[in-house]
Write a protein that holds these residues in place. Sequence first.
Motif, PDB file in Angstrom:
ATOM      1  N   ASN A  21       0.835  -1.209   0.000  1.00 33.59           N
ATOM      2  CA  ASN A  21       0.000   0.000   0.000  1.00 33.59           C
ATOM      3  C   ASN A  21       0.863   1.250   0.000  1.00 33.59           C
ATOM      4  O   ASN A  21       0.602   2.208  -0.728  1.00 33.59           O
ATOM      5  CB  ASN A  21      -0.914   0.013   1.229  1.00 33.59           C
ATOM      6  CG  ASN A  21      -2.190  -0.773   0.989  1.00 33.59           C
ATOM      7  OD1 ASN A  21      -2.531  -1.074  -0.154  1.00 33.59           O
ATOM      8  ND2 ASN A  21      -2.888  -1.101   2.050  1.00 33.59           N
ATOM      9  N   TYR A  22       1.906   1.215   0.825  1.00 33.82           N
ATOM     10  CA  TYR A  22       2.809   2.360   0.919  1.00 33.82           C
ATOM     11  C   TYR A  22       3.440   2.647  -0.447  1.00 33.82           C
ATOM     12  O   TYR A  22       3.490   3.784  -0.920  1.00 33.82           O
ATOM     13  CB  TYR A  22       3.894   2.061   1.960  1.00 33.82           C
ATOM     14  CG  TYR A  22       4.958   3.121   2.066  1.00 33.82           C
ATOM     15  CD1 TYR A  22       4.736   4.277   2.809  1.00 33.82           C
ATOM     16  CD2 TYR A  22       6.174   2.976   1.406  1.00 33.82           C
ATOM     17  CE1 TYR A  22       5.718   5.262   2.898  1.00 33.82           C
ATOM     18  CE2 TYR A  22       7.161   3.941   1.492  1.00 33.82           C
ATOM     19  CZ  TYR A  22       6.916   5.079   2.234  1.00 33.82           C
ATOM     20  OH  TYR A  22       7.888   6.052   2.316  1.00 33.82           O
ATOM     21  N   GLY A  62      -2.382 -10.912  -8.287  1.00 35.11           N
ATOM     22  CA  GLY A  62      -1.432  -9.787  -8.179  1.00 35.11           C
ATOM     23  C   GLY A  62      -1.631  -8.802  -9.318  1.00 35.11           C
ATOM     24  O   GLY A  62      -0.683  -8.375  -9.973  1.00 35.11           O
ATOM     25  N   CYS A  63      -2.888  -8.404  -9.503  1.00 32.59           N
ATOM     26  CA  CYS A  63      -3.255  -7.581 -10.678  1.00 32.59           C
ATOM     27  C   CYS A  63      -2.888  -6.119 -10.524  1.00 32.59           C
ATOM     28  O   CYS A  63      -3.018  -5.349 -11.479  1.00 32.59           O
ATOM     29  CB  CYS A  63      -4.765  -7.686 -10.912  1.00 32.59           C
ATOM     30  SG  CYS A  63      -5.708  -7.056  -9.504  1.00 32.59           S
ATOM     31  N   GLY A  64      -2.434  -5.712  -9.326  1.00 35.99           N
ATOM     32  CA  GLY A  64      -2.098  -4.305  -9.112  1.00 35.99           C
ATOM     33  C   GLY A  64      -3.288  -3.408  -9.421  1.00 35.99           C
ATOM     34  O   GLY A  64      -4.412  -3.670  -8.995  1.00 35.99           O
ATOM     35  N   GLU A  65      -3.040  -2.368 -10.204  1.00 33.40           N
ATOM     36  CA  GLU A  65      -4.082  -1.368 -10.477  1.00 33.40           C
ATOM     37  C   GLU A  65      -4.949  -1.719 -11.688  1.00 33.40           C
ATOM     38  O   GLU A  65      -5.644  -0.864 -12.230  1.00 33.40           O
ATOM     39  CB  GLU A  65      -3.434   0.006 -10.639  1.00 33.40           C
ATOM     40  CG  GLU A  65      -2.766   0.452  -9.342  1.00 33.40           C
ATOM     41  CD  GLU A  65      -2.129   1.828  -9.405  1.00 33.40           C
ATOM     42  OE1 GLU A  65      -2.163   2.537  -8.368  1.00 33.40           O
ATOM     43  OE2 GLU A  65      -1.580   2.189 -10.460  1.00 33.40           O
ATOM     44  N   SER A  86      -2.757  -5.614  -2.089  1.00 35.37           N
ATOM     45  CA  SER A  86      -2.871  -4.188  -1.755  1.00 35.37           C
ATOM     46  C   SER A  86      -4.294  -3.695  -1.980  1.00 35.37           C
ATOM     47  O   SER A  86      -4.779  -3.660  -3.113  1.00 35.37           O
ATOM     48  CB  SER A  86      -1.893  -3.376  -2.619  1.00 35.37           C
ATOM     49  OG  SER A  86      -2.287  -2.017  -2.621  1.00 35.37           O
ATOM     50  N   ASP A  87      -4.958  -3.272  -0.882  1.00 35.03           N
ATOM     51  CA  ASP A  87      -6.323  -2.773  -1.050  1.00 35.03           C
ATOM     52  C   ASP A  87      -6.343  -1.437  -1.788  1.00 35.03           C
ATOM     53  O   ASP A  87      -7.303  -1.109  -2.472  1.00 35.03           O
ATOM     54  CB  ASP A  87      -7.086  -2.693   0.279  1.00 35.03           C
ATOM     55  CG  ASP A  87      -6.273  -2.153   1.407  1.00 35.03           C
ATOM     56  OD1 ASP A  87      -5.386  -2.865   1.908  1.00 35.03           O
ATOM     57  OD2 ASP A  87      -6.506  -0.991   1.778  1.00 35.03           O
ATOM     58  N   LEU A 105     -10.734  -8.071  -6.037  1.00 34.91           N
ATOM     59  CA  LEU A 105     -10.745  -8.524  -4.641  1.00 34.91           C
ATOM     60  C   LEU A 105      -9.377  -8.363  -3.991  1.00 34.91           C
ATOM     61  O   LEU A 105      -8.362  -8.603  -4.656  1.00 34.91           O
ATOM     62  CB  LEU A 105     -11.037 -10.024  -4.566  1.00 34.91           C
ATOM     63  CG  LEU A 105     -12.224 -10.617  -5.264  1.00 34.91           C
ATOM     64  CD1 LEU A 105     -12.105 -12.135  -5.274  1.00 34.91           C
ATOM     65  CD2 LEU A 105     -13.463 -10.198  -4.490  1.00 34.91           C
ATOM     66  N   VAL A 106      -9.378  -8.048  -2.710  1.00 32.88           N
ATOM     67  CA  VAL A 106      -8.127  -8.046  -1.952  1.00 32.88           C
ATOM     68  C   VAL A 106      -7.885  -9.468  -1.465  1.00 32.88           C
ATOM     69  O   VAL A 106      -8.746 -10.057  -0.805  1.00 32.88           O
ATOM     70  CB  VAL A 106      -8.221  -7.097  -0.734  1.00 32.88           C
ATOM     71  CG1 VAL A 106      -6.929  -7.134   0.070  1.00 32.88           C
ATOM     72  CG2 VAL A 106      -8.529  -5.683  -1.187  1.00 32.88           C
ATOM     73  N   ALA A 107      -6.741 -10.045  -1.819  1.00 33.96           N
ATOM     74  CA  ALA A 107      -6.446 -11.420  -1.391  1.00 33.96           C
ATOM     75  C   ALA A 107      -4.950 -11.681  -1.469  1.00 33.96           C
ATOM     76  O   ALA A 107      -4.262 -11.164  -2.352  1.00 33.96           O
ATOM     77  CB  ALA A 107      -7.187 -12.419  -2.273  1.00 33.96           C
TER      78      ALA A 107
END
Length: 194
Positions: A21-22, A62-65, A86-87, A105-107
């Motif tokens: 996230n950071y 791990g699709c990112g954005e 990363s939410d 989804l976040v996972a």
Amino acid sequence: MNTLISFIKRKVFRINRDRWNYQYEKGLWDGLKALDELARFSVIVGYVKFLKPGQPDVLEIGCGEGLLQQRLQTQNYGRYVGTDISDLAIQKAANDAGDTKCRYLVADMDTYKPEGQFDLIIFNEVIYYSKHPLKTLQRLATFLKPGGLLIVTINDHKHSAKLWTDIKDGFPLLDETTTLTSKGTCVCKVLRGN
Ligand SMILES: C[S@@+](CC[C@H](N)C(=O)[O-])C[C@H]1O[C@@H](n2cnc3c(N)ncnc32)[C@H](O)[C@@H]1O
């Protein structure tokens, strides 16, 4: 105070989600949208359209954005599920998606249990973040439909040869493409899942 808590979560407890996230918040992954990343995405889009024409069900780990889903475009999938640890990235992906066939989804890929089965499962520059890459591929491959395929990309780095050797032992190779751009070399492999 929030900055301090975030620092402790990332640096002391090394919480994965907070670290990612950071990095997204600071724009450290904005480079993924650049021209020198286009070849990597284009190879995957080409494989999806050629190997599973019509409306395949696609899972991206791990699709990112959500850059791959945007490049693939809605007419080339029946269902698209994108997941990431990363939410923040997932929120951005969902906001930009503009498509009811698409779900974000976040996972954590090391524990995630998908709903339903897929024609394709894609790991685009993500599998090396798994604690157990081969196990993760094997576990998630059980969510492929008969004849389903895995698409995996790994940028060339010092651990990539070993990773590919491990993966080779677990999955038959259908095809592979290496792209060389001003940024570096990336190998994309299509693996038979079952
Ligand atoms: C190098 S980025 C690639 C993002 C995207 N696939 C692309 O090519 O644009 C790696 C991604 O993996 C995600 N990630 C890292 N560890 C993960 C895990 N354990 N489970 C799910 N996603 C993870 C990160 O949040 C990040 O979005």
